[in-house]
Write a protein that holds these residues in place. Structure first.
Motif, short mmCIF file in Angstrom:
data_model
loop_
_atom_site.label_atom_id
_atom_site.label_comp_id
_atom_site.label_asym_id
_atom_site.label_seq_id
_atom_site.Cartn_x
_atom_site.Cartn_y
_atom_site.Cartn_z
N GLY B 53 -10.32 11.09 6.27
CA GLY B 53 -11.03 11.83 7.31
C GLY B 53 -11.96 10.85 8.00
O GLY B 53 -11.54 10.06 8.83
N SER B 54 -13.25 10.90 7.61
CA SER B 54 -14.19 9.93 8.19
C SER B 54 -14.27 8.66 7.36
O SER B 54 -14.89 7.69 7.76
CB SER B 54 -15.56 10.57 8.36
N CYS B 55 -13.64 8.67 6.18
CA CYS B 55 -13.58 7.45 5.35
C CYS B 55 -12.73 6.40 6.06
O CYS B 55 -12.02 6.70 7.01
CB CYS B 55 -12.94 7.74 4.00
N ILE B 56 -12.80 5.18 5.53
CA ILE B 56 -12.01 4.11 6.11
C ILE B 56 -11.21 3.40 5.02
O ILE B 56 -11.65 3.35 3.87
CB ILE B 56 -12.91 3.13 6.90
N SER B 57 -10.04 2.92 5.36
CA SER B 57 -9.24 2.13 4.45
C SER B 57 -8.98 0.78 5.07
O SER B 57 -8.58 0.70 6.23
CB SER B 57 -7.89 2.79 4.18
N ALA B 58 -9.20 -0.27 4.28
CA ALA B 58 -8.76 -1.59 4.70
C ALA B 58 -7.51 -1.92 3.90
O ALA B 58 -7.47 -1.72 2.69
CB ALA B 58 -9.86 -2.62 4.43
N CYS B 59 -6.48 -2.39 4.61
CA CYS B 59 -5.26 -2.83 3.96
C CYS B 59 -5.23 -4.35 4.13
O CYS B 59 -5.21 -4.85 5.24
CB CYS B 59 -4.03 -2.23 4.64
N ILE B 60 -5.27 -5.06 3.02
CA ILE B 60 -5.35 -6.52 3.10
C ILE B 60 -4.24 -7.14 2.26
O ILE B 60 -3.94 -6.66 1.18
CB ILE B 60 -6.74 -7.01 2.60
N ARG B 61 -3.60 -8.18 2.80
CA ARG B 61 -2.53 -8.85 2.07
C ARG B 61 -2.48 -10.34 2.39
O ARG B 61 -3.00 -10.77 3.42
CB ARG B 61 -1.17 -8.24 2.43
N ASP B 62 -1.86 -11.07 1.48
CA ASP B 62 -1.54 -12.46 1.73
C ASP B 62 -0.20 -12.45 2.45
O ASP B 62 0.81 -12.05 1.87
CB ASP B 62 -1.45 -13.23 0.40
N ARG B 63 -0.20 -12.87 3.70
CA ARG B 63 1.03 -12.70 4.49
C ARG B 63 2.14 -13.64 4.05
O ARG B 63 3.29 -13.47 4.43
CB ARG B 63 0.75 -12.85 5.99
N MET B 64 1.83 -14.65 3.23
CA MET B 64 2.88 -15.53 2.72
C MET B 64 3.50 -14.98 1.43
O MET B 64 4.70 -14.85 1.32
CB MET B 64 2.31 -16.94 2.44
N SER B 65 2.65 -14.60 0.48
CA SER B 65 3.19 -14.18 -0.82
C SER B 65 3.43 -12.67 -0.90
O SER B 65 4.17 -12.21 -1.76
CB SER B 65 2.23 -14.59 -1.93
N GLY B 66 2.80 -11.90 -0.03
CA GLY B 66 3.02 -10.45 -0.04
C GLY B 66 2.17 -9.69 -1.05
O GLY B 66 2.28 -8.48 -1.17
N ILE B 67 1.28 -10.39 -1.77
CA ILE B 67 0.37 -9.63 -2.64
C ILE B 67 -0.71 -8.99 -1.77
O ILE B 67 -1.20 -9.60 -0.82
CB ILE B 67 -0.26 -10.53 -3.73
N GLY B 68 -1.01 -7.73 -2.06
CA GLY B 68 -2.00 -7.08 -1.21
C GLY B 68 -2.39 -5.73 -1.75
O GLY B 68 -1.89 -5.28 -2.79
N VAL B 106 -9.60 -9.24 -6.13
CA VAL B 106 -8.44 -9.02 -6.99
C VAL B 106 -7.18 -9.64 -6.37
O VAL B 106 -6.34 -10.19 -7.08
CB VAL B 106 -8.24 -7.50 -7.28
N ILE B 107 -7.09 -9.59 -5.06
CA ILE B 107 -5.95 -10.25 -4.39
C ILE B 107 -6.00 -11.76 -4.65
O ILE B 107 -4.99 -12.37 -5.02
CB ILE B 107 -5.96 -9.95 -2.86
N LEU B 108 -7.18 -12.35 -4.51
CA LEU B 108 -7.32 -13.79 -4.70
C LEU B 108 -7.09 -14.17 -6.17
O LEU B 108 -6.44 -15.16 -6.48
CB LEU B 108 -8.71 -14.26 -4.24
N LYS B 109 -7.60 -13.35 -7.07
CA LYS B 109 -7.48 -13.61 -8.51
C LYS B 109 -6.01 -13.62 -8.94
O LYS B 109 -5.63 -14.27 -9.89
CB LYS B 109 -8.23 -12.51 -9.27
N ASN B 110 -5.19 -12.87 -8.21
CA ASN B 110 -3.78 -12.79 -8.58
C ASN B 110 -2.89 -13.70 -7.73
O ASN B 110 -1.68 -13.48 -7.63
CB ASN B 110 -3.30 -11.35 -8.51
N GLY B 111 -3.49 -14.68 -7.12
CA GLY B 111 -2.69 -15.70 -6.47
C GLY B 111 -2.74 -15.68 -4.95
O GLY B 111 -2.13 -16.54 -4.30
N GLY B 112 -3.41 -14.71 -4.36
CA GLY B 112 -3.52 -14.69 -2.90
C GLY B 112 -4.37 -15.84 -2.41
O GLY B 112 -5.24 -16.32 -3.13
#
Lengths: 291, 211
Positions: B53-68, B106-112
């Motif tokens: 609704g008024s909340c927001i979501s950020a979708c973030i990924r490493d565009r090379m490895s696909g982790i996100g 968490v993305i960076l910790k897992n290789g992003g």
């Protein structure tokens, strides 16, 4: 008939009543001995309906060449059976005022209904071979069962809506209602329409707007309301992309002879244009839809 | 969604065991369902979805490895702060920082890799007309945060008056956004208000691990 639904509709019987003016006009239209004068008299007995009627009669909704300034003239020009539809359409939101709910604002509810009515009217005109104004009324009334469910069993209704969101739209609203309640809003609306002895065409469109295979007497009108319901969702969220809303049953296009790609955008566009004036006409100036 | 598929789901990354996941027929993949306040990161080809609704979501990924992954948050209301910057240390900005940093860390910790990150943001709708525009604050915050972190916003669909359903496929970066009809406004607003009441009474702990 499902006894739970019957009980629920009986329970709201005292709260939601059809407008007297509709009941009187309905009797007169059904009575072969009645005259246009009788109907004009019935209209005049309700000054607020008279005002709404003249407003609609003189709007772009009808685009009559001459001014319609009296109830008698309106009855002659518009036709008595159309007046009956208008008596229902211009009063229906008032009928439900005593049935509040916390799930959807009345404005948003009637906004969807009105978009559906306008889209249905437009589609009916394009498809031909049906009563355009009666189809408008059917579109306006198609979801009245929701208001009964929201008021009577709000917790179940809320669960059904959450189920739809949780499923990322794998479930439709009537499917989710079926799962939670064992029936859906179309069945409840149909029972209310039967209870009110509304014309069979309205009963069928309210009952089967989610299932175009079921309307036995008025499949064409019902298919038009089915399509209009989906197009009104698109008008509501301001999109022309059919993938963003529930899908139209391809059989509905077949029944009506209309082609989706030819009419979709035009119907949505025109419904959006007509909406503001129609909102004033059917729900009154600064009135009903503000809630 | 078929619940019986649940037993055959591959395990989620540590820390995300509580996120509801199930096979989703239309997406033809496993899908994780986020509620307000939750986030989820995956290395697999699966979907993450939520309603905003008024909340927001950020979708973030490493565009090379696909982790996100995706988060879902809002800033608690406060009378004194009209707009919030990513660098602010006020209590409400900390909720935004918390949600964004956890997702990125968490993305960076897992290789992003930081230099490969791309973001998409959704939500911040004004779904209840007589409320102050809390959606706007959430949008401004997310944009400002990403700008400060030097993460490019690849696409966005924010603001306006609609609730939204967002489905994100981190592997490909693909997003499906669907505007929801107003019938869903109140149930979505209810969930957000409930979430708001939990974050207002439960302050964020200050130990955010920075990379």
């Amino acid at each position: 008939m499902n006894p739970v639904i019957e009980q629920m509709v009986k329970g709201v019987g005292g709260l939601v009543t059809l407008p007297d003016v509709f009941i009187r006009i309905n009797q007169l239209v059904e009575d072969p001995d009645s005259t246009v004068e009788d109907i004009a008299k019935a209209i005049n007995a309700d000054p607020s309906f008279t005002a709404r009627l003249l407003r609609v009669a003189n709007s772009t909704f009808y685009s009559f060449p001459a001014t319609v300034d009296t109830a008698a003239r309106a009855a002659t020009i518009i036709g008595t059976s159309q007046i009956r539809n208008l008596a229902l359409s211009t009063s229906i939101s008032r009928s439900f005022e005593k049935l509040p709910n916390t799930l959807v604002s009345m404005r948003n509810f009637w906004m969807h209904s009105l978009y559906c009515g306008l889209a249905a009217r437009k589609l009916a005109r394009m498809a031909g071979k049906c009563d355009v104004d009666a189809v408008f009324t059917a579109g306006l009334l198609h979801d009245i069962g929701e208001l009964v469910i929201f008021n009577r069993i709000p917790e179940e209704a809320r669960l059904a809506l959450l189920l739809v969101q949780d499923s990322a739209d794998e479930l439709t609203i009537p499917e989710a209602e079926q799962e939670v309640m064992g029936f859906n809003h179309a069945e409840v609306g149909a029972e209310l329409a039967r209870h009110w002895k509304l014309p069979l065409m309205l009963q069928e469109c309210i009952a089967y707007h989610h299932d175009v295979t079921k309307a036995r007497h008025f499949p064409r009108e019902n298919a038009l309301v089915h399509i209009a319901n989906i197009l009104s969702l698109m008008a509501e969220v301001n999109t022309y992309n059919p993938d963003e809303v529930a899908q139209v049953d391809p059989l509905a296009w077949e029944i009506t002879g209309l082609l989706a790609d030819e009419v979709r955008q035009q119907v949505i566009e025109e419904a959006r244009v007509e909406f503001i004036e129609a909102e004033q006409m059917f729900f009154g100036t600064g009135g009903q839809l503000n809630g | 969604m078929a619940d019986d598929m649940g037993t055959r789901l591959s395990p989620a990354l540590p820390g995300f065991e509580n996120i509801k996941r199930a096979w989703h027929g239309t997406f033809e993949t496993v899908a994780a369902r986020l509620l307000p306040g939750q986030y989820f990161v995956t290395m697999r080809d699966e979907a993450i979805y939520t309603t905003l609704g008024s909340c927001i979501s950020a979708c973030i990924r490493d565009r090379m490895s696909g982790i996100g992954g995706m988060n879902h948050f809002m800033l608690p209301l406060s009378k004194e702060e009209i707009s919030l910057k990513a660098g602010d240390i006020s209590a409400s900005a900390r909720y935004g920082n918390y949600a964004m940093e956890h997702l990125i860390n968490v993305i960076l910790k897992n290789g992003g890799k930081r230099q490969n990150l791309e973001a998409k943001i959704f939500g911040g709708g004004r779904i209840i007309t007589n409320m102050t525009d809390v959606g706007r604050r959430n949008i401004d915050f997310a944009r400002d945060y990403l700008k400060t972190e030097g993460i490019e916003i690849a696409s966005q669909d924010v603001g306006d008056i609609f609730p939204r359903m967002v489905v994100y496929f981190p592997k490909t970066g693909k997003v499906k956004v669907k505007r929801l009809r107003s019938l869903h406004n109140n149930t979505i607003a209810e969930q957000e208000i409930e979430y708001l009441s939990t974050i207002e009474t439960k302050p964020v702990s200050g130990d955010i691990e920075l990379f």
